[in-house]
Design a protein around this motif. Structure first.
Motif, PDB file in Angstrom:
ATOM      1  N   ARG A  90      85.606 -50.523  88.217  1.00  0.00           N
ATOM      2  CA  ARG A  90      84.255 -51.107  88.171  1.00  0.00           C
ATOM      3  C   ARG A  90      83.199 -50.057  87.842  1.00  0.00           C
ATOM      4  NH1 ARG A  90      81.409 -50.015  92.603  1.00  0.00           N
ATOM      5  NH2 ARG A  90      79.837 -51.562  92.110  1.00  0.00           N
ATOM      6  N   ASP A  91      83.449 -48.839  88.255  1.00  0.00           N
ATOM      7  CA  ASP A  91      82.547 -47.739  87.924  1.00  0.00           C
ATOM      8  C   ASP A  91      83.347 -46.772  87.067  1.00  0.00           C
ATOM      9  OD1 ASP A  91      81.026 -45.334  88.004  1.00  0.00           O
ATOM     10  OD2 ASP A  91      80.008 -46.093  89.785  1.00  0.00           O
ATOM     11  N   PRO A  92      82.899 -46.531  85.848  1.00  0.00           N
ATOM     12  CA  PRO A  92      83.720 -45.738  84.934  1.00  0.00           C
ATOM     13  C   PRO A  92      83.844 -44.272  85.338  1.00  0.00           C
ATOM     14  CG  PRO A  92      81.606 -46.264  83.943  1.00  0.00           C
ATOM     15  CD  PRO A  92      81.673 -47.029  85.220  1.00  0.00           C
ATOM     16  N   GLY A  93      82.957 -43.801  86.208  1.00  0.00           N
ATOM     17  CA  GLY A  93      82.963 -42.380  86.520  1.00  0.00           C
ATOM     18  C   GLY A  93      84.058 -41.968  87.481  1.00  0.00           C
ATOM     19  N   TYR A  94      84.247 -42.758  88.528  1.00  0.00           N
ATOM     20  CA  TYR A  94      85.199 -42.393  89.572  1.00  0.00           C
ATOM     21  C   TYR A  94      85.453 -43.641  90.384  1.00  0.00           C
ATOM     22  CZ  TYR A  94      80.472 -42.002  91.186  1.00  0.00           C
ATOM     23  OH  TYR A  94      79.152 -42.247  91.387  1.00  0.00           O
ATOM     24  N   ARG A  95      86.410 -43.568  91.257  1.00  0.00           N
ATOM     25  CA  ARG A  95      86.706 -44.732  92.075  1.00  0.00           C
ATOM     26  C   ARG A  95      85.659 -44.879  93.157  1.00  0.00           C
ATOM     27  NH1 ARG A  95      90.724 -48.457  93.838  1.00  0.00           N
ATOM     28  NH2 ARG A  95      89.321 -50.096  94.559  1.00  0.00           N
ATOM     29  N   CYS A  96      85.061 -46.037  93.167  1.00  0.00           N
ATOM     30  CA  CYS A  96      83.990 -46.296  94.118  1.00  0.00           C
ATOM     31  C   CYS A  96      83.951 -47.780  94.408  1.00  0.00           C
ATOM     32  CB  CYS A  96      82.666 -45.860  93.504  1.00  0.00           C
ATOM     33  SG  CYS A  96      81.226 -46.248  94.498  1.00  0.00           S
ATOM     34  N   ILE A  97      84.017 -48.151  95.660  1.00  0.00           N
ATOM     35  CA  ILE A  97      83.795 -49.559  95.942  1.00  0.00           C
ATOM     36  C   ILE A  97      82.368 -49.710  96.445  1.00  0.00           C
ATOM     37  CG2 ILE A  97      86.224 -49.804  96.624  1.00  0.00           C
ATOM     38  CD1 ILE A  97      85.000 -50.637  99.398  1.00  0.00           C
ATOM     39  N   SER A  98      81.838 -50.903  96.246  1.00  0.00           N
ATOM     40  CA  SER A  98      80.470 -51.133  96.691  1.00  0.00           C
ATOM     41  C   SER A  98      80.403 -52.379  97.544  1.00  0.00           C
ATOM     42  CB  SER A  98      79.543 -51.297  95.499  1.00  0.00           C
ATOM     43  OG  SER A  98      78.244 -51.638  95.964  1.00  0.00           O
ATOM     44  N   ILE A  99      79.756 -52.256  98.671  1.00  0.00           N
ATOM     45  CA  ILE A  99      79.500 -53.422  99.507  1.00  0.00           C
ATOM     46  C   ILE A  99      78.085 -53.889  99.211  1.00  0.00           C
ATOM     47  CG2 ILE A  99      79.200 -54.281 101.846  1.00  0.00           C
ATOM     48  CD1 ILE A  99      81.515 -51.405 101.235  1.00  0.00           C
TER      49      ILE A  99
END
Lengths: 234, 234
Positions: A90-99
């Motif tokens: 979902r974020d091209p830069g690095y693995r990140c989840i968002s709430i």
DNA sequence: GTAATAAATGTAAAATATACGCTCATTCTA
DNA sequence: TAGAATGAGCGTATATTTTACATTTATTAC
């Protein structure tokens, strides 16, 4: 070090955890969303929700309130978790989840200067620009949630000033549901919920006769809630 | 490396992201929850939901389905995100947020051996043992969500075998709502939704006369959904 | 004092939800 | 093989809720 959450696996990988805020407001009879402009590369200049990484020593909801406060100056407003967005790319830069968390604010209360500093702008809900990443999806989901919640919990009041008139409340609900409501039936229904305190003041900004102002009666609301009352509105 | 999600802050700290599964089943007229026994220290032997860390290369929902499959052998079952639990000290070992997801499974379909390997046990929903960490809260929230969702989406069917009778469906809804329903009104209502296909077979396990079996009609459900149908059940 | 404007109110018809009792199909057993 | 037993299946009347719709009222501006 204790390791508690998992039984099945030893694969333990840390990732970034962010929170994004979907900030709804209501102004001039329109439901609006607060949209920000990115000030840094990549995607500089693109429209986006406001967000932040969640800090290690910070509760998730606290992180949301921190972001909201830094963006608008507001505290103690209605804010609720919406959903986690966790596609691996979902974020091209690095693995990140968002709430994602959504807030309902009284537009007359927020700090304009702070908002301007962040390059923010209120958009009518049906005239939103394209947003980065999965933020469009977040907004769609939040809108759905708002419609749904507004029907069973009196959260609509969170978007109005403390004192409001029945016609104002109706316009708000029309904006949320995106359809017209019958003034007589609407008035009957909201008054029948017994959560409005009628004041002795009138608001005369929209009519010569003036409309009585009301306050939301939080005490009675709580009382009715615990007695298992049904709050279907409009 | 691109860095996209945040505008406001440079504070970037990674943490563990887990997912915990709240697995509901329906058996012998009772709504049940699948509870696991921890096999490792700390809290070894305590009751808990099943969970796992989310891997870096894995979508959040995929992680939930992986856990469910490894615990029960089941794929393609109803599973939905519930909520994120992110209190900073929710796990005493290290900072870890957990996204709870809940699943509804047909008890007749799951792989008993797999379940036994994990020390799992089905508990009636009103006789649950105490669970570790914030898992009790997760279950409470899931139960609330289930009740709520069952009312507007026909998710109840996910808990029954493919073929079921109307009385069975009623018993399920009674278990979810935790109150009795009128058989005649219930039948009228569910049939009026036009999402049940009556079969030519009968189930005679509970009566001499036998009750006709039905299937859920997914096609018609989709059709009605898109035409803006209202699915309030029971 | 009269025209203009939005606020406020009531009632009848339609739709929906609830309450409730009897007959039916089948099996079991006498 | 008759009839007793059992849960399945059906219908109707009443209460409640929702919807549709038109007029009067309070105030201001001219």
């Amino acid at each position: 070090m204790t390791e508690i959450t998992t039984d099945l696996y030893q694969v333990k990988e840390k990732m970034y955890v962010a929170t994004d805020c979907i900030i709804f407001g209501f102004h001039e009879g329109k439901l609006k969303l607060l949209v920000f402009k990115r000030k840094v590369e990549p995607l500089k200049g693109e429209s986006s929700l406001i967000g932040s990484f969640v800090r290690l020593d910070e509760d998730l909801d606290v992180a949301g309130r921190r972001v909201l406060k830094e963006a608008t100056g507001l505290e103690n407003v209605f804010m609720q978790q919406l959903k986690s967005y966790g596609k691996k790319d979902r974020d091209p830069g690095y693995r990140c989840i968002s709430i994602a968390q959504y807030a309902l604010i009284r537009i007359d209360e927020y700090d304009e200067k702070l908002v301007e500093e962040h390059g923010a702008h209120w958009y009518e809900i049906d005239q939103l620009p394209n947003l980065i990443l999965d933020h469009n999806e977040m907004v769609q989901d939040a809108m759905y949630q708002l419609k749904h919640n507004a029907r069973y919990k009196p959260i609509g009041f969170e978007l109005l000033p403390e004192k409001f008139t029945i016609p104002q409340l109706q316009i708000l609900y029309e904006a949320i549901y995106q359809r017209e409501l019958d003034a007589r039936n609407f008035r009957k229904k909201v008054l029948s919920l017994n959560v409005l305190k009628k004041l002795d003041e009138k608001d005369k900004t929209t009519s010569k006769r003036g409309a009585f102002l009301y306050k939301f009666d939080y005490e009675n609301y709580q009382k009715l809630l615990t007695s298992g009352y049904n709050f279907e509105i409009a």
